[in-house]
Scaffold this motif. Structure first.
Motif, PDB file in Angstrom:
ATOM      1  N   ASP A  36       0.555  -1.174  -0.020  1.00  0.00           N
ATOM      2  CA  ASP A  36      -0.002  -0.132   0.074  1.00  0.00           C
ATOM      3  C   ASP A  36       0.795   1.183   0.076  1.00  0.00           C
ATOM      4  O   ASP A  36       2.266   1.344   0.005  1.00  0.00           O
ATOM      5  N   THR A  68       0.953   6.561  -4.894  1.00  0.00           N
ATOM      6  CA  THR A  68      -0.021   5.939  -5.333  1.00  0.00           C
ATOM      7  C   THR A  68       0.275   4.169  -5.385  1.00  0.00           C
ATOM      8  O   THR A  68       1.286   4.124  -6.418  1.00  0.00           O
ATOM      9  N   ASP A  70      -1.254   0.377  -6.858  1.00  0.00           N
ATOM     10  CA  ASP A  70      -2.194  -0.519  -7.321  1.00  0.00           C
ATOM     11  C   ASP A  70      -1.605  -1.887  -7.197  1.00  0.00           C
ATOM     12  O   ASP A  70      -1.012  -2.379  -8.232  1.00  0.00           O
ATOM     13  N   GLN A  72      -2.806  -4.906  -7.145  1.00  0.00           N
ATOM     14  CA  GLN A  72      -3.403  -5.976  -8.160  1.00  0.00           C
ATOM     15  C   GLN A  72      -2.676  -5.602  -9.594  1.00  0.00           C
ATOM     16  O   GLN A  72      -2.584  -6.637 -10.264  1.00  0.00           O
TER      17      GLN A  72
END
Length: 161
Positions: A36, A68, A70, A72
């Motif tokens: 994260d 930021t 992501d 996944q």
């Protein structure tokens, strides 16, 4: 590094403790934790500025809200804000961030490093250099430059060990 500092008196901000509270599942090695933004910020916050004996967090160059992730899609975007719009160290700072993340994250991640929009007069050129694999590889072949990068990363590595 220069005898003449471009920003001789930068504003110094309080460096806070990590906002990550330890959870029981953090100690369970059988669980795969997603990455994260706070975890990425914790990896870069203690990088030394190449020009001052201060960290990127203390200079407000690195900020948690500029990261930021992501997990996944295996993508990380780190934006950073130089202390002055004509900072000649912006590319070196970005290179330090990139190297720290390349050494710390799994290979599956695509890492983008960018100067915060409107924060540097050569924003486009700096971003292009920092995200060009060949330019980054060539920069890291320069032994003097690699020495400077490693020096900036010393405290970041010590703080996470």
């Amino acid at each position: 590094m220069n005898d003449q500092l471009l920003n001789a008196n930068p504003t110094v901000f309080d460096a806070g403790a990590s906002n990550r509270a330890a959870r029981p599942e953090d100690l369970d090695e059988s669980i795969t934790d997603p990455f994260d933004a706070q975890e990425i910020f914790d990896l870069i916050r203690h990088i030394n500025d190449p020009e001052h004996p201060l960290t990127l967090e203390q200079l407000n160059v690195a900020q948690p809200e500029l990261v930021t992730v992501d997990d996944q899609a295996s993508q990380v975007l780190v934006r950073f804000t130089p202390t002055i719009p004509h900072c000649s160290m912006a590319t070196l700072i970005g290179l330090c961030i990139r190297v720290r993340l390349l050494r710390s994250l799994p290979d599956r991640f695509k890492v983008d490093i960018r100067v915060s929009e409107g924060s540097h007069q050569s924003e486009h050129a700096v971003n292009k250099q920092l995200n060009d694999k060949e330019r980054v590889a060539a920069a890291l072949e320069n032994t003097h430059l690699l020495e400077v990068v490693n020096q900036c990363l010393l405290t970041a590595v010590e703080k996470t060990v």
